[in-house]
Scaffold this motif. Structure first.
Motif, PDB file in Angstrom:
ATOM      1  N   ILE A   1       0.852  -1.194   0.000  1.00 28.57           N
ATOM      2  CA  ILE A   1       0.000   0.000   0.000  1.00 28.57           C
ATOM      3  C   ILE A   1       0.886   1.241   0.000  1.00 28.57           C
ATOM      4  O   ILE A   1       1.815   1.351   0.807  1.00 28.57           O
ATOM      5  N   VAL A   2       0.608   2.166  -0.908  1.00 29.28           N
ATOM      6  CA  VAL A   2       1.369   3.415  -0.944  1.00 29.28           C
ATOM      7  C   VAL A   2       0.525   4.610  -0.520  1.00 29.28           C
ATOM      8  O   VAL A   2       1.054   5.690  -0.269  1.00 29.28           O
ATOM      9  N   CYS A   3      -0.792   4.415  -0.409  1.00 32.69           N
ATOM     10  CA  CYS A   3      -1.650   5.512   0.045  1.00 32.69           C
ATOM     11  C   CYS A   3      -2.974   4.948   0.559  1.00 32.69           C
ATOM     12  O   CYS A   3      -3.555   4.048  -0.053  1.00 32.69           O
TER      13      CYS A   3
ATOM     14  N   VAL B   1     -11.235  15.284   4.292  1.00 27.77           N
ATOM     15  CA  VAL B   1     -10.440  14.239   3.637  1.00 27.77           C
ATOM     16  C   VAL B   1      -8.979  14.372   4.059  1.00 27.77           C
ATOM     17  O   VAL B   1      -8.433  15.487   4.112  1.00 27.77           O
ATOM     18  N   THR B   2      -8.367  13.240   4.358  1.00 23.72           N
ATOM     19  CA  THR B   2      -6.938  13.239   4.641  1.00 23.72           C
ATOM     20  C   THR B   2      -6.329  11.941   4.127  1.00 23.72           C
ATOM     21  O   THR B   2      -7.054  10.982   3.848  1.00 23.72           O
ATOM     22  N   SER B   3      -5.016  11.918   3.983  1.00 27.28           N
ATOM     23  CA  SER B   3      -4.345  10.747   3.400  1.00 27.28           C
ATOM     24  C   SER B   3      -3.112  10.363   4.204  1.00 27.28           C
ATOM     25  O   SER B   3      -2.424  11.217   4.780  1.00 27.28           O
ATOM     26  N   PHE B   4      -2.842   9.077   4.206  1.00 25.53           N
ATOM     27  CA  PHE B   4      -1.625   8.519   4.768  1.00 25.53           C
ATOM     28  C   PHE B   4      -0.811   7.946   3.610  1.00 25.53           C
ATOM     29  O   PHE B   4      -1.335   7.148   2.826  1.00 25.53           O
ATOM     30  N   PHE B   5       0.432   8.345   3.490  1.00 28.30           N
ATOM     31  CA  PHE B   5       1.248   7.867   2.374  1.00 28.30           C
ATOM     32  C   PHE B   5       2.715   7.858   2.779  1.00 28.30           C
ATOM     33  O   PHE B   5       3.109   8.439   3.791  1.00 28.30           O
TER      34      PHE B   5
ATOM     35  N   LYS C   1       4.313   2.808   8.329  1.00 32.55           N
ATOM     36  CA  LYS C   1       3.778   4.031   8.935  1.00 32.55           C
ATOM     37  C   LYS C   1       2.353   4.303   8.459  1.00 32.55           C
ATOM     38  O   LYS C   1       1.498   4.747   9.233  1.00 32.55           O
ATOM     39  N   ILE C   2       2.089   4.051   7.166  1.00 35.43           N
ATOM     40  CA  ILE C   2       0.725   4.213   6.647  1.00 35.43           C
ATOM     41  C   ILE C   2      -0.245   3.369   7.467  1.00 35.43           C
ATOM     42  O   ILE C   2      -1.286   3.851   7.930  1.00 35.43           O
ATOM     43  N   LEU C   3       0.100   2.105   7.660  1.00 34.20           N
ATOM     44  CA  LEU C   3      -0.775   1.189   8.383  1.00 34.20           C
ATOM     45  C   LEU C   3      -0.907   1.564   9.849  1.00 34.20           C
ATOM     46  O   LEU C   3      -2.002   1.498  10.422  1.00 34.20           O
ATOM     47  N   ALA C   4       0.199   1.976  10.457  1.00 32.23           N
ATOM     48  CA  ALA C   4       0.160   2.364  11.868  1.00 32.23           C
ATOM     49  C   ALA C   4      -0.696   3.616  12.064  1.00 32.23           C
ATOM     50  O   ALA C   4      -1.485   3.699  13.018  1.00 32.23           O
ATOM     51  N   ASP C   5      -0.546   4.581  11.181  1.00 30.09           N
ATOM     52  CA  ASP C   5      -1.332   5.819  11.288  1.00 30.09           C
ATOM     53  C   ASP C   5      -2.819   5.550  11.043  1.00 30.09           C
ATOM     54  O   ASP C   5      -3.685   6.123  11.709  1.00 30.09           O
TER      55      ASP C   5
ATOM     56  N   ALA D   1      -5.837  -5.569   5.977  1.00 30.42           N
ATOM     57  CA  ALA D   1      -5.662  -6.537   7.058  1.00 30.42           C
ATOM     58  C   ALA D   1      -4.476  -7.470   6.778  1.00 30.42           C
ATOM     59  O   ALA D   1      -3.664  -7.749   7.671  1.00 30.42           O
ATOM     60  N   ARG D   2      -4.370  -7.937   5.552  1.00 28.55           N
ATOM     61  CA  ARG D   2      -3.266  -8.842   5.214  1.00 28.55           C
ATOM     62  C   ARG D   2      -1.917  -8.161   5.326  1.00 28.55           C
ATOM     63  O   ARG D   2      -0.939  -8.757   5.817  1.00 28.55           O
ATOM     64  N   ARG D   3      -1.840  -6.917   4.872  1.00 31.32           N
ATOM     65  CA  ARG D   3      -0.565  -6.205   4.970  1.00 31.32           C
ATOM     66  C   ARG D   3      -0.200  -5.927   6.435  1.00 31.32           C
ATOM     67  O   ARG D   3       0.970  -5.942   6.803  1.00 31.32           O
ATOM     68  N   MET D   4      -1.204  -5.691   7.281  1.00 31.11           N
ATOM     69  CA  MET D   4      -0.930  -5.511   8.711  1.00 31.11           C
ATOM     70  C   MET D   4      -0.353  -6.791   9.304  1.00 31.11           C
ATOM     71  O   MET D   4       0.630  -6.753  10.060  1.00 31.11           O
ATOM     72  N   ILE D   5      -0.935  -7.923   8.954  1.00 31.73           N
ATOM     73  CA  ILE D   5      -0.440  -9.190   9.475  1.00 31.73           C
ATOM     74  C   ILE D   5       0.983  -9.457   8.982  1.00 31.73           C
ATOM     75  O   ILE D   5       1.854  -9.895   9.746  1.00 31.73           O
ATOM     76  N   ILE D   6       1.245  -9.173   7.718  1.00 28.49           N
ATOM     77  CA  ILE D   6       2.592  -9.356   7.174  1.00 28.49           C
ATOM     78  C   ILE D   6       3.607  -8.530   7.942  1.00 28.49           C
ATOM     79  O   ILE D   6       4.734  -8.979   8.201  1.00 28.49           O
ATOM     80  N   HIS D   7       3.215  -7.322   8.356  1.00 29.07           N
ATOM     81  CA  HIS D   7       4.120  -6.436   9.094  1.00 29.07           C
ATOM     82  C   HIS D   7       3.998  -6.592  10.612  1.00 29.07           C
ATOM     83  O   HIS D   7       4.543  -5.777  11.363  1.00 29.07           O
ATOM     84  N   GLN D   8       3.283  -7.623  11.050  1.00 28.74           N
ATOM     85  CA  GLN D   8       3.136  -7.925  12.474  1.00 28.74           C
ATOM     86  C   GLN D   8       2.503  -6.767  13.240  1.00 28.74           C
ATOM     87  O   GLN D   8       2.904  -6.444  14.364  1.00 28.74           O
TER      88      GLN D   8
END
Length: 238
Positions: free
Chosen positions: A65-67, A85-89, A94-98, A128-135
């Motif tokens: 994920i890039v954004c 509207v706001t974005s995490f990128f 950090k995107i996932l944590a934010d 969800a999958r990317r969060m699990i991959i990054h623990q």
């Protein structure tokens, strides 16, 4: 549709994804073979895995994920209605944590729901999958284990448009066109995001594209519920 929703309890979102590395050759031999196996049914017989790699971003196992862009309504029932509207990128962790922090701090109550277009098939499981991959421990809004279908806090504008027709796919671009909503697809398409990220190194262009999709999803839900569209002057980018 008379969805009987409190629009201020909805977090609208869209994600943009790209292959995890720029070129197929950068993958380990094991990952190359796994990608070949994963995509063998999608590829035509004459298309090699490295030629198909530009599409790797659609799979959470081979993309990133890039954004993530999010939006929510304030003062919905007043003349001061606004859509923020706001974005995490940037770095994916950090995107996932934010994003997780936002959910836990502001959208964690039982009445809060997430809304995306084709979100149940793509955005929600991908995050969800990317969060699990990054623990990264899943926030409650993405942890669906043990929940009954009516307990899942997710809305999907494409699913709503299906009206029970499980084989029906309708793109966001088509829906915005037929419903008279300003089109978000006026710059790049999803298939071009990888090139914009890796070749142009232009994350701002991707963020703009992602935010337009998020706004369009909110507009769709308004139209589904016979609510007036939000005007551009009432869209606040933060």
């Amino acid at each position: 549709m008379n969805l009987k929703l409190d629009f201020e309890n909805i977090l609208f979102l869209d994600i943009e994804t790209v292959p995890e590395v720029e070129d197929f050759s950068e993958l380990t031999e094991e990952k190359q073979e796994l990608f070949a196996q994963k995509t063998q049914y999608q590829r035509k017989e004459d298309i090699l895995p490295d030629e198909f790699y530009e599409r790797a971003g659609i799979w959470a196992e081979f993309g990133k994920i890039v954004c993530i862009s999010v939006g929510y309504f304030t003062n919905f029932k007043t003349e001061n209605r606004a859509f923020r509207v706001t974005s995490f990128f940037g770095d994916e962790i950090k995107i996932l944590a934010d994003f997780k922090y936002l959910l836990n701090k502001h959208f964690s109550k039982p009445q809060h729901v997430l809304c995306a277009h084709n979100g149940k098939e793509f955005d929600f499981p991908y995050i969800a999958r990317r969060m699990i991959i990054h623990q990264i421990a899943l926030p409650e809004k993405l942890n669906l284990f043990g929940k009954k279908p009516w307990e899942i806090p997710h809305l999907d504008t494409m699913e709503l448009w299906k009206f029970g027709d499980y084989k029906h796919f309708t793109s966001l671009k088509l829906l915005t066109s037929i419903l008279g909503i300003p089109s978000p697809k006026d710059d790049i398409s999803g298939s071009e995001v990888g090139a914009v990220f890796y070749k142009e190194n232009n994350i701002k262009r991707i963020v703009t594209y992602c935010e337009k999709d998020t706004i369009a999803i909110a507009q769709l839900l308004l139209r589904f519920n016979n609510e007036p569209l939000i005007e551009e002057v009432n869209i606040i980018r933060v």
